[in-house]
Design an enzyme around this catalytic site. Structure first.
Site, mmCIF file in Angstrom:
data_model
loop_
_atom_site.group_PDB
_atom_site.id
_atom_site.type_symbol
_atom_site.label_atom_id
_atom_site.label_comp_id
_atom_site.label_asym_id
_atom_site.label_seq_id
_atom_site.Cartn_x
_atom_site.Cartn_y
_atom_site.Cartn_z
ATOM 1 N N CYS A 345 36.874 38.013 30.073
ATOM 2 C CA CYS A 345 36.904 36.696 29.938
ATOM 3 C C CYS A 345 35.642 36.010 28.905
ATOM 4 O O CYS A 345 36.074 35.368 27.808
ATOM 5 C CB CYS A 345 36.891 35.741 31.215
ATOM 6 S SG CYS A 345 36.244 36.618 32.529
ATOM 7 N N ARG A 374 33.648 48.785 35.826
ATOM 8 C CA ARG A 374 32.854 48.258 36.955
ATOM 9 C C ARG A 374 32.233 49.390 38.010
ATOM 10 O O ARG A 374 32.961 50.361 38.376
ATOM 11 C CB ARG A 374 33.758 47.553 37.873
ATOM 12 C CG ARG A 374 34.504 46.449 37.118
ATOM 13 C CD ARG A 374 35.141 45.336 38.084
ATOM 14 N NE ARG A 374 35.942 44.347 37.323
ATOM 15 C CZ ARG A 374 36.786 43.587 37.507
ATOM 16 N NH1 ARG A 374 36.968 43.541 38.790
ATOM 17 N NH2 ARG A 374 37.535 42.544 36.731
ATOM 18 N N GLN A 392 43.511 45.902 32.544
ATOM 19 C CA GLN A 392 44.196 44.951 33.231
ATOM 20 C C GLN A 392 45.179 44.362 32.037
ATOM 21 O O GLN A 392 44.912 44.596 30.944
ATOM 22 C CB GLN A 392 43.509 43.842 33.547
ATOM 23 C CG GLN A 392 42.525 44.052 34.759
ATOM 24 C CD GLN A 392 41.675 43.022 34.835
ATOM 25 O OE1 GLN A 392 41.073 42.259 34.528
ATOM 26 N NE2 GLN A 392 41.662 42.646 36.340
ATOM 27 N N ASP A 394 45.666 41.782 31.204
ATOM 28 C CA ASP A 394 44.917 40.529 31.453
ATOM 29 C C ASP A 394 44.890 39.318 30.443
ATOM 30 O O ASP A 394 45.413 39.759 29.271
ATOM 31 C CB ASP A 394 43.252 40.867 31.096
ATOM 32 C CG ASP A 394 42.278 39.972 31.558
ATOM 33 O OD1 ASP A 394 42.704 39.043 32.204
ATOM 34 O OD2 ASP A 394 41.280 40.231 31.332
ATOM 35 N N HIS A 396 43.870 35.265 29.164
ATOM 36 C CA HIS A 396 43.160 33.918 29.326
ATOM 37 C C HIS A 396 43.808 32.948 28.378
ATOM 38 O O HIS A 396 43.918 32.981 27.321
ATOM 39 C CB HIS A 396 41.642 34.210 28.801
ATOM 40 C CG HIS A 396 40.923 35.003 29.810
ATOM 41 N ND1 HIS A 396 40.944 36.300 29.301
ATOM 42 C CD2 HIS A 396 40.746 35.037 30.937
ATOM 43 C CE1 HIS A 396 40.147 36.940 30.566
ATOM 44 N NE2 HIS A 396 40.062 36.101 31.472
ATOM 45 N N LYS A 476 42.753 29.025 43.014
ATOM 46 C CA LYS A 476 43.706 30.395 42.474
ATOM 47 C C LYS A 476 44.906 30.355 43.404
ATOM 48 O O LYS A 476 44.888 30.291 44.451
ATOM 49 C CB LYS A 476 42.911 31.500 42.343
ATOM 50 C CG LYS A 476 42.470 31.817 43.449
ATOM 51 C CD LYS A 476 41.349 33.487 43.231
ATOM 52 C CE LYS A 476 40.900 33.938 44.347
ATOM 53 N NZ LYS A 476 39.735 34.984 44.336
ATOM 54 N N HIS A 522 42.653 32.236 34.149
ATOM 55 C CA HIS A 522 42.546 33.819 34.019
ATOM 56 C C HIS A 522 43.900 34.247 34.792
ATOM 57 O O HIS A 522 44.267 33.662 35.741
ATOM 58 C CB HIS A 522 41.440 34.338 34.757
ATOM 59 C CG HIS A 522 40.096 33.806 34.509
ATOM 60 N ND1 HIS A 522 39.282 34.735 33.998
ATOM 61 C CD2 HIS A 522 39.494 32.592 34.701
ATOM 62 C CE1 HIS A 522 37.714 34.027 33.881
ATOM 63 N NE2 HIS A 522 38.242 32.597 34.358
#
Length: 646
Positions: A345, A374, A392, A394, A396, A476, A522
């Site tokens: 992000c 991580r 991911q 992923d 945004h 979320k 997200h």
RNA sequence: GCCGAUGUAGCUCAACGGUAGAGCAACUGAUUUGUAAUCAGUAGGUUGCGAGUUCGAUUCUCGCCAUCGGCUCCA
């Protein structure tokens, strides 16, 4: 109080003496399988006395409530057994969980798996003894005194936190526990149980507290149901993605890089196929793919808030050019050093800021498959489902307030499409709402929560609330998928974020030539590719649909004489875009078939001299039909007919 | 990170205070095979790493690393 009360069972009311026990009040309605009752909507023990008018419904052992009661009673039985076998052990709590129960003990020495058979044996003895389970109500102060005398300090602590003046105790034989109940009428009702594991667990889940011994077990209304459950657990063991992944040659783990998979060629096929699939969807759903840096100066993490909130989980490096690269992470060398990104992000805000944005540009949807790292604590690692590196699917989305609902709705449609395609036919949705610690006003939160809810309703999605579970920066949608082994996974999420645009001072020009702040959404659908692949392997047992299968077709030659024909066939299939190999080893057909079955190759193509002469193949499908003879063109046609999701 | 357990050949497992063994896989040869394991031979190990106890440690003790089951956290 009158000496008679009115009870209603199955719609029939009658007068009975006050103080009658539930069991007697039920009369004929209490069959052998009834273990408790719902009295005026509340669960009661069969042994409990009735003092006022009541509508009573029997609760059968097999019902969801019945099984829950049995499990709770089994937890008590286990506690009784443990305290009998290990004097000096204190009890704490023993709730039921999704498919069983646990009880946390404070024993003089920690319990181990070796103790389980003994405990089970003692439980069987106690069950057989048919001890009557009795409920006693006492003033709270008296209970505190009693447990204090017994040396049950944890129970005393629990009691001190209970607001009611009166509490209920349950006694069976010479054993007693504080419990809300209800319970089975006697220990004889507990017949199908199994202790499954022991583990350490902190008192009240807080790692600053004492470590307790937690014993897990499960119980069912019947032996058959228990055995069915144990079969499922066994199936889960055989499908464990760490085992299947090794057997199928998909990936490996090595202590040299804890928590990080080495994708082998076959495993990467699955990974890449999933990525390709998502890319095709991105074209249709209007996402633009980007790649942003992997390692950033820590200034970025200070701005994004990760330094304060996520630093413990980040891989950090001192500035390699700094003269003094101290090892102390709080030293200057670290503060001005670098951090490997754990999320995309912050990077995407720079993509947003690449240009001066106007309301006409929005929504902007940036997707990225980059690898994230991580620093997960060593104890939590679990193959692919819990790794230190992940990619991911992923994205945004930067949009205006007014666009939130449409964007969320569109992503929900995408979520459903993806999961249906990948064979997860049930998907559950939850709306996680404002947590106690939050930014923004309550009013804003209610408004945005309503937008998410409305987007779900537009997709005709039934959802539950998950109160106070939203992120501090926005509500979320949590998306859960049950797999073939009846386990629930949270893979996808859609999260609203008002915080990140604020921190990076993102703006767009409004139609009125003003400036406004975009909202960031997200979202990930597969979640992490790693976890998704792990779950997919356990869901399917490694048997992938053709488009995901690492090896799609294997040509099995019958003898050296058809070696060339087999090679030619494999080459032909490859030219047509299929992942095909030829097994021309000097082995019997049965052996080759067995190996192809174990490798879970969906199409096995057998060729001998007959087929070679006629330029045909004999087809065998994985775990399916065999012996069908096809022309080469027919085979290609058949493979082409297999669905490839777009 | 914490609690408990485990770590022996590529994989699955055995042995045990006295120089480590099997099956599968690998390699070589024979066999030329019809839908889930053809036969024979060869090679393969500083028993996770490091200390300690002992005449001697894979075995006992300690530390570390990793893995497994949980706690906690989360994709």
């Amino acid at each position: 109080m009158s000496s008679e009360i009115k009870v209603t069972v199955n719609g029939t009311a009658r007068a009975v003496p006050a103080g009658i026990r539930v069991r007697e009040a039920l009369e004929g309605a209490a069959g052998r399988d009834v273990i408790a009752a719902r009295v005026n909507g509340k669960l009661y023990d069969l042994n409990r006395s009735l003092i006022e008018d009541a509508t009573i419904e029997p609760v059968a052992a097999e019902s969801a409530e019945g099984i829950d009661i049995i499990r709770h009673s089994t937890a008590h039985l286990m506690a009784q057994a443990v305290q009998t076998l290990f004097p000096g052990t204190q009890v704490t709590i023993g709730p039921t969980i999704e498919d069983g129960f646990f009880y946390d003990f404070a024993p003089p020495t920690p319990l181990t798996v070796e103790d389980l058979p003994r405990i089970e044996q003692k439980m069987r003895e106690l069950a057989k003894a048919d001890l009557k389970v009795e409920r006693v109500e006492v003033p709270r102060a008296e209970a505190i005194e009693t447990f204090d005398r017994m040396g049950e300090h944890y129970k005393v602590e629990i009691l001190k936190g209970i607001p009611e003046d009166r509490v209920s105790l349950y006694k069976q034989g010479d054993w007693m526990d504080l419990c809300r109940g209800p319970h089975v009428p006697s220990t004889r009702y507990i017949r199908a149980f199994k202790l499954t594991s022991v583990a350490g667990a902190y008192w009240r889940g807080d790692e600053h507290n004492a470590m307790l011994s937690r014993v897990y077990g499960t119980a069912f209304a019947s032996k058959e149901a228990l055995e069915e459950h144990l079969r499922m657990l066994e199936l889960a063991r055989t499908r464990d993605h760490r085992k299947v992944g090794r057997e199928m040659g998909l990936f490996l783990f090595d202590p040299i890089a804890p928590g990080q998979p080495f994708y082998l060629p076959k495993g990467l096929v699955i990974f890449n196929q999933l990525v390709d699939y998502m890319r095709r969807l991105y074209r249709r759903y209007g996402f633009d793919e980007v790649i942003t840096p992997q390692i950033y100066k820590n200034e970025l993490w200070h701005s994004s808030g990760h330094w304060d909130n996520f630093r413990e989980n980040m891989f950090l490096s001192p500035d390699p050019e700094a003269h003094d690269s101290a090892v102390d992470r709080d030293a200057e060398g670290w503060r001005h050093g670098y951090g490997v990104k754990p999320m995309n992000c912050p990077g995407h805000t720079f993509v947003y800021r690449a240009e001066k944005r106007s309301y006409r540009d929005l929504p902007l949807r940036f997707a990225e498959f980059s690898r994230l790292h991580r620093a997960e604590r060593s104890g939590v690692l679990h193959g692919l489902t819990r790794a230190r590196v992940m990619s991911q699917d992923d994205a945004h989305i930067f949009c205006t307030e007014a666009q939130i609902e449409d964007e969320v709705a569109s992503n929900l449609t995408m979520v459903r499409e993806v999961y249906a395609t990948l064979g997860f036919d049930r998907v559950e949705f939850k709306l996680a709402t404002m947590p106690d610690q939050h930014m923004g006003t309550e009013e804003q939160w209610r408004m945005t929560e309503e937008k998410l809810a409305s987007a779900m309703r537009r997709n005709e999605i039934a959802f539950e609330l998950n109160p106070k579970e939203g992120a501090f920066y926005g509500p979320k949608i949590e998306i859960y998928v049950p797999d073939a082994l009846k386990r629930r996974w949270q893979l996808a999420t859609i999260q609203l974020d008002y915080n990140m645009p604020e921190r990076f001072d993102l703006t767009y020009t409004t139609s009125a030539s003003g400036e406004a702040r975009p909202v960031m959404i997200h979202r990930a659908i597969l979640g992490s590719l790693e976890r998704f692949i792990g779950v997919l392997i356990e869901h399917t047992g490694g048997v992938m649909p053709l488009w995901l299968a690492p090896e799609q077709v294997r040509v099995l030659s019958l003898s050296e004489k058809v070696e060339d024909y087999a090679g030619e066939l494999a080459a032909l299939l490859k030219r047509h875009g299929f992942r095909a190999t030829a097994d021309i080893r000097n082995e019997k057909l049965g052996f080759k078939v067995r190996e192809a079955e174990l490798a879970k190759v969906p199409y096995m193509v057998v060729v001998g001299e007959r087929e070679a002469a006629a330029r045909q193949v004999s087809l065998r499908l994985l775990r399916g039909s065999k012996g069908q003879t096809l022309e080469l063109a027919g085979l290609i046609e058949m493979l082409n007919a297999e669905p490839i999701p777009a």
